[in-house]
Design a protein around this motif. Sequence first.
Motif, PDB file in Angstrom:
ATOM      1  N   ALA A  97       9.303  23.438 -20.662  1.00 46.61           N
ATOM      2  CA  ALA A  97      10.543  23.106 -19.961  1.00 46.61           C
ATOM      3  C   ALA A  97      10.193  22.602 -18.550  1.00 46.61           C
ATOM      4  O   ALA A  97       9.500  21.605 -18.421  1.00 46.61           O
ATOM      5  CB  ALA A  97      11.473  24.315 -19.942  1.00 46.61           C
ATOM      6  N   ASP A  98      10.636  23.307 -17.516  1.00 47.26           N
ATOM      7  CA  ASP A  98      10.481  22.758 -16.167  1.00 47.26           C
ATOM      8  C   ASP A  98       9.630  23.617 -15.239  1.00 47.26           C
ATOM      9  O   ASP A  98       9.651  23.427 -14.022  1.00 47.26           O
ATOM     10  CB  ASP A  98      11.853  22.531 -15.529  1.00 47.26           C
ATOM     11  N   PHE A  99       8.846  24.557 -15.778  1.00 50.05           N
ATOM     12  CA  PHE A  99       8.024  25.412 -14.917  1.00 50.05           C
ATOM     13  C   PHE A  99       7.111  24.578 -14.026  1.00 50.05           C
ATOM     14  O   PHE A  99       7.023  24.808 -12.814  1.00 50.05           O
ATOM     15  CB  PHE A  99       7.193  26.380 -15.763  1.00 50.05           C
ATOM     16  N   PHE A 100       6.405  23.624 -14.614  1.00 47.33           N
ATOM     17  CA  PHE A 100       5.455  22.841 -13.821  1.00 47.33           C
ATOM     18  C   PHE A 100       6.175  21.946 -12.825  1.00 47.33           C
ATOM     19  O   PHE A 100       5.720  21.767 -11.694  1.00 47.33           O
ATOM     20  CB  PHE A 100       4.516  22.055 -14.738  1.00 47.33           C
ATOM     21  N   ALA A 101       7.300  21.391 -13.218  1.00 52.64           N
ATOM     22  CA  ALA A 101       8.083  20.584 -12.279  1.00 52.64           C
ATOM     23  C   ALA A 101       8.518  21.418 -11.077  1.00 52.64           C
ATOM     24  O   ALA A 101       8.546  20.920  -9.938  1.00 52.64           O
ATOM     25  CB  ALA A 101       9.308  19.995 -12.983  1.00 52.64           C
ATOM     26  N   ARG A 102       8.851  22.682 -11.292  1.00 51.31           N
ATOM     27  CA  ARG A 102       9.279  23.553 -10.192  1.00 51.31           C
ATOM     28  C   ARG A 102       8.117  23.944  -9.290  1.00 51.31           C
ATOM     29  O   ARG A 102       8.335  24.331  -8.124  1.00 51.31           O
ATOM     30  CB  ARG A 102       9.957  24.812 -10.743  1.00 51.31           C
ATOM     31  N   HIS A 103       6.911  23.868  -9.801  1.00 54.31           N
ATOM     32  CA  HIS A 103       5.741  24.266  -9.012  1.00 54.31           C
ATOM     33  C   HIS A 103       4.919  23.070  -8.542  1.00 54.31           C
ATOM     34  O   HIS A 103       3.793  23.252  -8.058  1.00 54.31           O
ATOM     35  CB  HIS A 103       4.882  25.235  -9.820  1.00 54.31           C
ATOM     36  N   GLN A 104       5.450  21.892  -8.687  1.00 54.57           N
ATOM     37  CA  GLN A 104       4.819  20.684  -8.161  1.00 54.57           C
ATOM     38  C   GLN A 104       5.692  20.085  -7.058  1.00 54.57           C
ATOM     39  O   GLN A 104       6.906  20.296  -7.025  1.00 54.57           O
ATOM     40  CB  GLN A 104       4.608  19.662  -9.278  1.00 54.57           C
ATOM     41  N   VAL A 105       5.041  19.351  -6.168  1.00 54.14           N
ATOM     42  CA  VAL A 105       5.773  18.596  -5.149  1.00 54.14           C
ATOM     43  C   VAL A 105       5.423  17.124  -5.308  1.00 54.14           C
ATOM     44  O   VAL A 105       4.490  16.768  -6.038  1.00 54.14           O
ATOM     45  CB  VAL A 105       5.439  19.083  -3.720  1.00 54.14           C
ATOM     46  N   GLU A 106       6.174  16.280  -4.649  1.00 53.19           N
ATOM     47  CA  GLU A 106       5.907  14.846  -4.678  1.00 53.19           C
ATOM     48  C   GLU A 106       5.689  14.334  -3.260  1.00 53.19           C
ATOM     49  O   GLU A 106       6.241  14.890  -2.299  1.00 53.19           O
ATOM     50  CB  GLU A 106       7.058  14.102  -5.346  1.00 53.19           C
ATOM     51  N   VAL A 107       4.890  13.272  -3.170  1.00 53.74           N
ATOM     52  CA  VAL A 107       4.517  12.727  -1.873  1.00 53.74           C
ATOM     53  C   VAL A 107       4.766  11.227  -1.859  1.00 53.74           C
ATOM     54  O   VAL A 107       4.348  10.516  -2.777  1.00 53.74           O
ATOM     55  CB  VAL A 107       3.028  13.007  -1.547  1.00 53.74           C
ATOM     56  N   ASP A 108       5.456  10.765  -0.829  1.00 56.88           N
ATOM     57  CA  ASP A 108       5.547   9.336  -0.522  1.00 56.88           C
ATOM     58  C   ASP A 108       4.609   9.072   0.648  1.00 56.88           C
ATOM     59  O   ASP A 108       4.681   9.775   1.675  1.00 56.88           O
ATOM     60  CB  ASP A 108       6.968   8.938  -0.111  1.00 56.88           C
ATOM     61  N   TYR A 109       3.731   8.082   0.509  1.00 55.36           N
ATOM     62  CA  TYR A 109       2.812   7.818   1.612  1.00 55.36           C
ATOM     63  C   TYR A 109       2.323   6.373   1.596  1.00 55.36           C
ATOM     64  O   TYR A 109       2.403   5.672   0.582  1.00 55.36           O
ATOM     65  CB  TYR A 109       1.616   8.775   1.579  1.00 55.36           C
ATOM     66  N   GLU A 110       1.852   5.954   2.771  1.00 50.69           N
ATOM     67  CA  GLU A 110       1.186   4.654   2.907  1.00 50.69           C
ATOM     68  C   GLU A 110      -0.312   4.892   2.849  1.00 50.69           C
ATOM     69  O   GLU A 110      -0.841   5.748   3.566  1.00 50.69           O
ATOM     70  CB  GLU A 110       1.563   4.002   4.234  1.00 50.69           C
ATOM     71  N   ALA A 111      -0.994   4.172   1.976  1.00 49.52           N
ATOM     72  CA  ALA A 111      -2.423   4.362   1.796  1.00 49.52           C
ATOM     73  C   ALA A 111      -3.231   3.549   2.797  1.00 49.52           C
ATOM     74  O   ALA A 111      -2.834   2.439   3.191  1.00 49.52           O
ATOM     75  CB  ALA A 111      -2.828   3.988   0.381  1.00 49.52           C
ATOM     76  N   GLU A 112      -4.349   4.099   3.209  1.00 48.09           N
ATOM     77  CA  GLU A 112      -5.295   3.329   4.018  1.00 48.09           C
ATOM     78  C   GLU A 112      -5.850   2.171   3.198  1.00 48.09           C
ATOM     79  O   GLU A 112      -5.987   1.045   3.684  1.00 48.09           O
ATOM     80  CB  GLU A 112      -6.453   4.232   4.463  1.00 48.09           C
ATOM     81  N   CYS A 113      -6.179   2.450   1.974  1.00 50.99           N
ATOM     82  CA  CYS A 113      -6.683   1.441   1.052  1.00 50.99           C
ATOM     83  C   CYS A 113      -6.369   1.912  -0.355  1.00 50.99           C
ATOM     84  O   CYS A 113      -6.072   3.087  -0.581  1.00 50.99           O
ATOM     85  CB  CYS A 113      -8.194   1.230   1.215  1.00 50.99           C
ATOM     86  N   MET A 114      -6.405   0.996  -1.282  1.00 49.88           N
ATOM     87  CA  MET A 114      -6.203   1.335  -2.686  1.00 49.88           C
ATOM     88  C   MET A 114      -7.450   0.916  -3.446  1.00 49.88           C
ATOM     89  O   MET A 114      -7.615  -0.247  -3.816  1.00 49.88           O
ATOM     90  CB  MET A 114      -4.940   0.668  -3.227  1.00 49.88           C
ATOM     91  N   ASP A 115      -8.331   1.889  -3.625  1.00 47.46           N
ATOM     92  CA  ASP A 115      -9.656   1.624  -4.158  1.00 47.46           C
ATOM     93  C   ASP A 115      -9.754   1.943  -5.641  1.00 47.46           C
ATOM     94  O   ASP A 115     -10.836   2.222  -6.153  1.00 47.46           O
ATOM     95  CB  ASP A 115     -10.699   2.427  -3.386  1.00 47.46           C
ATOM     96  N   ARG A 145       0.818  -1.218   0.000  1.00 40.93           N
ATOM     97  CA  ARG A 145       0.000   0.000   0.000  1.00 40.93           C
ATOM     98  C   ARG A 145       0.850   1.266   0.000  1.00 40.93           C
ATOM     99  O   ARG A 145       0.466   2.291   0.546  1.00 40.93           O
ATOM    100  CB  ARG A 145      -0.964  -0.007   1.189  1.00 40.93           C
ATOM    101  N   MET A 146       1.986   1.191  -0.642  1.00 40.46           N
ATOM    102  CA  MET A 146       2.875   2.341  -0.731  1.00 40.46           C
ATOM    103  C   MET A 146       2.699   3.059  -2.065  1.00 40.46           C
ATOM    104  O   MET A 146       2.588   2.424  -3.122  1.00 40.46           O
ATOM    105  CB  MET A 146       4.329   1.914  -0.570  1.00 40.46           C
ATOM    106  N   VAL A 147       2.676   4.391  -2.002  1.00 37.34           N
ATOM    107  CA  VAL A 147       2.677   5.241  -3.179  1.00 37.34           C
ATOM    108  C   VAL A 147       3.960   6.067  -3.127  1.00 37.34           C
ATOM    109  O   VAL A 147       4.290   6.649  -2.093  1.00 37.34           O
ATOM    110  CB  VAL A 147       1.460   6.179  -3.216  1.00 37.34           C
ATOM    111  N   ARG A 148       4.675   6.089  -4.247  1.00 39.36           N
ATOM    112  CA  ARG A 148       6.002   6.713  -4.246  1.00 39.36           C
ATOM    113  C   ARG A 148       6.073   7.814  -5.312  1.00 39.36           C
ATOM    114  O   ARG A 148       5.857   7.573  -6.488  1.00 39.36           O
ATOM    115  CB  ARG A 148       7.078   5.657  -4.500  1.00 39.36           C
ATOM    116  N   GLY A 149       6.381   9.004  -4.856  1.00 35.76           N
ATOM    117  CA  GLY A 149       6.603  10.109  -5.783  1.00 35.76           C
ATOM    118  C   GLY A 149       5.360  10.610  -6.474  1.00 35.76           C
ATOM    119  O   GLY A 149       5.436  11.126  -7.593  1.00 35.76           O
ATOM    120  N   GLU A 150       4.193  10.496  -5.810  1.00 41.22           N
ATOM    121  CA  GLU A 150       2.974  11.013  -6.430  1.00 41.22           C
ATOM    122  C   GLU A 150       3.015  12.541  -6.453  1.00 41.22           C
ATOM    123  O   GLU A 150       3.285  13.182  -5.433  1.00 41.22           O
ATOM    124  CB  GLU A 150       1.736  10.540  -5.673  1.00 41.22           C
TER     125      GLU A 150
END
Length: 347
Positions: free
Chosen positions: A111-129, A12-17
């Motif tokens: 280029a990389d404008f959107f990459a610079r204005h986005q973040v990434e999240v690593d998390y454990e999910a309660e469920c994957m529905d 139930r891991m999500v990496r780099g969302e």
Amino acid sequence: MNLFNAWSEEDRMVRGESLMFAGTREASLLFPARKVLRVFQPQENRVYEEGVDYVWSQGSTRIALTENSAIPALTKEELTPSKEKGILYPLPGNNAIPGGPNGSLLIFDNADFFARHQVEVDYEAECMDCPELLGTQLDKLPRVRKKLAAGEHVEVVHLGDSISDGFNASGFVGVPPYRPTWSQQFVSHLQEKYGAHIQYRNFAINGSGCLKAIDMRELWMNRKTDLLILAYGMNDVGLGVDVFLNAHRLMIGLARLHNPNVEIILVATMAANPIWSVVDPEKLQAQHDGFMQLAAEYGSEVAVANVYDVWQECVRRKGYYSLTGNGVNHTNDFGHKIYMGVLEKIL
């Protein structure tokens, strides 16, 4: 539904969302989070602090910015640059593209404008529905499977547009964290999984459509291709679906002239920004449906990488801007993971 290197039902891991706070102080995860492990900006190698930069509640899909958060965010006004401040693509220094609601401009960057204005999240999910959108295709591509399993030489030819060329993957743009494109990830996966020697040639061209592949057939049709990847659609909405599908039948026929045993993956493309009037979403849906019919015509020799349905589900849960690489019709690093995961499910 597992998706290779993006999320796993086993742990139930999500990496780099990816998340983007676009006109709002909240953004949505794909799945309700049991535990948020990290919120970070990979270009800056910066990790943000819970309670200082963001807040979340266990079991929720929502992450919210604090009042003084250091996490990048765009206002609603910044998403639609004024005609006075907008510099239209492809002019130098462009920051906008026509086709927004009511004749407005949309923010754009290749280029990389959107990459610079986005973040990434690593998390454990309660469920994957997530619904199971990718049916098994173990009966597809039997000759390629046999050669891979035997560790034999496999020749792969890839035809497509800018998405296939790799646009807006950080490695393609040349910015941290320098992640490979989806096609590079796929070839690496085949080599690692099977130990086979993959001869991979990518003839994708930015801005091209399926008819361009026919025009340049001398570049690719004379090869002893084992696996032909056809990834068009975004630039072909001006064609009728019958013309689009017949062009693919012709490409398959051209490849078969030199290797009657060639097998094919049709990549049903991601969708464009739903508020961008340039791309008709109904035509992309018709292309997707046509690919499914085309694969049925050819039986085991043609598989469909159904990126389209997975992408639409992700956009429904997250919104478009958390997945975009250029604002209108390219994907970011996490979207390249989605592409790769869909291809991996086939082989």
